[in-house]
Design an enzyme around this catalytic site. Structure first.
Site, PDB file in Angstrom:
ATOM      1  N   CYS A  80      -8.484   1.643   6.367  1.00 29.59           N
ATOM      2  CA  CYS A  80      -7.885   2.340   5.229  1.00 29.59           C
ATOM      3  C   CYS A  80      -8.285   1.708   3.895  1.00 29.59           C
ATOM      4  CB  CYS A  80      -6.366   2.374   5.377  1.00 29.59           C
ATOM      5  SG  CYS A  80      -5.571   0.835   4.949  1.00 29.59           S
TER       6      CYS A  80
ATOM      7  N   SER B  48       1.859  -5.295   3.324  1.00 32.21           N
ATOM      8  CA  SER B  48       3.296  -5.135   3.578  1.00 32.21           C
ATOM      9  C   SER B  48       4.135  -6.210   2.882  1.00 32.21           C
ATOM     10  CB  SER B  48       3.557  -5.138   5.088  1.00 32.21           C
ATOM     11  OG  SER B  48       2.846  -6.196   5.707  1.00 32.21           O
TER      12      SER B  48
ATOM     13  N   CYS C 254       0.863  -1.182   0.000  1.00 35.13           N
ATOM     14  CA  CYS C 254       0.000   0.000   0.000  1.00 35.13           C
ATOM     15  C   CYS C 254       0.903   1.237   0.000  1.00 35.13           C
ATOM     16  CB  CYS C 254      -0.854  -0.001   1.255  1.00 35.13           C
ATOM     17  SG  CYS C 254       0.171   0.070   2.750  1.00 35.13           S
TER      18      CYS C 254
ATOM     19  N   CYS D  43       2.318   6.127   8.835  1.00 34.07           N
ATOM     20  CA  CYS D  43       1.423   6.279   7.689  1.00 34.07           C
ATOM     21  C   CYS D  43       0.462   7.452   7.951  1.00 34.07           C
ATOM     22  CB  CYS D  43       0.625   4.998   7.473  1.00 34.07           C
ATOM     23  SG  CYS D  43      -0.616   5.187   6.164  1.00 34.07           S
TER      24      CYS D  43
ATOM     25  N   SER E  60      -1.494  -7.505  10.498  1.00 30.37           N
ATOM     26  CA  SER E  60      -2.928  -7.504  10.802  1.00 30.37           C
ATOM     27  C   SER E  60      -3.772  -7.575   9.530  1.00 30.37           C
ATOM     28  CB  SER E  60      -3.271  -6.234  11.590  1.00 30.37           C
ATOM     29  OG  SER E  60      -4.655  -6.107  11.752  1.00 30.37           O
ATOM     30  N   ASN E  61      -3.464  -6.735   8.547  1.00 28.61           N
ATOM     31  CA  ASN E  61      -4.314  -6.726   7.348  1.00 28.61           C
ATOM     32  C   ASN E  61      -4.228  -8.049   6.593  1.00 28.61           C
ATOM     33  OD1 ASN E  61      -2.782  -6.257   4.567  1.00 28.61           O
ATOM     34  ND2 ASN E  61      -1.610  -5.279   6.185  1.00 28.61           N
TER      35      ASN E  61
ATOM     36  N   THR F  85      -6.705   0.875  11.578  1.00 34.17           N
ATOM     37  CA  THR F  85      -6.866   1.000  10.124  1.00 34.17           C
ATOM     38  C   THR F  85      -6.962  -0.337   9.390  1.00 34.17           C
ATOM     39  OG1 THR F  85      -4.470   1.069   9.897  1.00 34.17           O
ATOM     40  CG2 THR F  85      -5.614   3.201  10.009  1.00 34.17           C
TER      41      THR F  85
ATOM     42  N   GLU G  15      -0.059  -0.230  16.266  1.00 29.58           N
ATOM     43  CA  GLU G  15      -0.869   0.939  15.912  1.00 29.58           C
ATOM     44  C   GLU G  15      -1.828   1.303  17.055  1.00 29.58           C
ATOM     45  OE1 GLU G  15      -3.062   0.761  12.161  1.00 29.58           O
ATOM     46  OE2 GLU G  15      -4.587   2.044  13.063  1.00 29.58           O
TER      47      GLU G  15
HETATM   48  S1  SF4 Z   1      -2.296  -0.661   5.545  1.00 22.29           S
HETATM   49 FE1  SF4 Z   1      -1.465   0.697   7.136  1.00 22.29          FE
HETATM   50  S2  SF4 Z   1       0.344   1.596   6.150  1.00 22.29           S
HETATM   51 FE2  SF4 Z   1      -0.946   0.794   4.508  1.00 22.29          FE
HETATM   52  S3  SF4 Z   1      -2.232   2.522   3.844  1.00 22.29           S
HETATM   53 FE3  SF4 Z   1      -3.374   1.322   5.366  1.00 22.29          FE
HETATM   54  S4  SF4 Z   1      -2.934   2.377   7.272  1.00 22.29           S
HETATM   55 FE4  SF4 Z   1      -1.374   3.040   5.844  1.00 22.29          FE
END
Ligand code: SF4
Length: 340
Positions: free
Chosen positions: A217, A289, A35, A119, A246-247, A187, A149
């Site tokens: 996000c 990431s 991202c 970020c 996490s994502n 996020t 975070e």
């Molecule tokens: S995943 Fe985390 S680092 Fe990437 S855009 Fe979303 S908030 Fe920002």
């Protein structure tokens, strides 16, 4: 890398057929991988190394990916858990996940030269927390307790913030003034689970307000929507990402919730035979990431396993970029190409 470069050679007819006779196939999800916040954070470390030379200290993993961290460590970064490990006066980078004000204060006291790679979308949540705390609101922060975070956001207004991680936590909430409440979120949460938590918050506290635009996000949302769209078309999903991302973990959960097995892998060496058992169509994605070269290696690995057909499923176009921190912006001509 453009999809054409991943195109497979024509299969020898009948060579790699599933038991039912169908050709095995990969569906490559898009958007996937890096991202804008991750690209920016990695750029910050690389530019700092270029400008100031090694070693450069980085507080916590710059992003939650083992391969990225190993690569930057080899390039001269020293990753530390706490600022007490950084020599007084040295240069230190704050990770993409952000820090609490207490960490900033400690950095000042120890005369550290800080470069902040937080970020901008995380910073937005911090600013919301500060604003609502000043207005006297109780902040309900939806997130995972031990995530970097969340620790940073909680630190903005510890006396006004209550962390909830699920609906059961909402059921247990006891708030002094239910007329003045706001919810904010980490996020990188699951869209569906967050929706359930917010619905319950609204049932219990009808006056609670939320952020103008959601805190989850764009990158988290888009990658989850892609998984949801493709889950009915495959028998398994492989997610490239680290266990502490996490994502990436949310992508696995979203797919499993749709009834399709999903596996989180740091790289293709972690593919196990049971993951592809009776799988004719496997979907592939990557957390925000995870570098693209790991996806390419996984594709090659699957190709060798007989998944000779591939199509890319683009759910949404993504074109988000963030500017560098102001102290590095003038050095953009030195910008490295991020290995993605
Ligand atoms: S995943 Fe985390 S680092 Fe990437 S855009 Fe979303 S908030 Fe920002």
């Amino acid at each position: 890398m453009p999809p054409t470069e991943l195109a497979f050679e024509p299969a020898i007819p009948g060579q790699f057929m599933s038991a039912g006779g169908a050709q095995k196939k990969i569906i490559l999800l898009k958007p996937r991988g890096f991202c804008a916040g991750v690209v920016r954070a990695i750029d910050v470390v690389r530019i700092a190394l270029d400008l100031y030379g090694a070693p450069i200290y980085v507080r916590k993993e710059i992003v939650h990916n083992r391969h990225v961290v190993d690569e930057l460590r080899t390039a001269g970064s020293i990753f530390v858990e706490e600022l007490s490990e950084v020599p007084e006066g040295a240069r230190v980078i704050f990770s993409a996940h952000g820090v609490s004000p207490a960490v900033r204060t400690e950095a000042k006291e120890r005369r550290l030269q800080v470069i902040d790679a937080t970020c901008p979308l995380v910073t937005k949540v911090h600013l919301e927390a500060v604003r609502f705390a000043r207005l006297g609101y109780t902040i309900i922060l939806i997130g995972h307790r031990d995530h970097d975070e969340v620790i940073g956001t909680l630190g903005e207004a510890p006396g006004s913030t209550i962390l909830v991680s699920d609906v059961a936590d909402v059921n247990r909430l006891n708030v002094k003034d239910p007329e003045r409440m706001v919810y904010l979120t980490q996020t990188t949460l699951s869209l569906d689970e967050t929706k359930d938590i917010v619905t319950r918050l609204l049932e219990r506290f009808p006056k609670i307000v939320g952020p103008k635009t959601q805190d989850i996000c764009y990158a988290t949302e888009n990658r989850q929507l892609a998984v949801k769209a493709v889950a009915p078309l495959c028998q398994a999903l492989l997610v490239v990402g680290s266990q502490n991302s996490s994502n990436s973990r949310r992508l696995v959960e979203v797919c499993e919730k749709a009834g399709v097995p999903a596996y989180l892998l740091d790289d293709c060496r972690e593919v196990q035979p049971h993951m592809l058992l009776d799988v004719d169509t496997v979907a592939v994605t990557a957390g925000a990431s995870a570098p693209e070269h790991l996806v390419e290696e996984l594709i090659s690995h699957l190709k060798a396993k007989g998944y000779t057909d591939m199509e890319e499923a683009e759910i949404k176009e993504e074109d988000v970029r963030f500017t560098l921190p102001s102290d590095l912006e003038s050095f953009t001509p030195r910008l490295y190409t991020v290995r993605s």
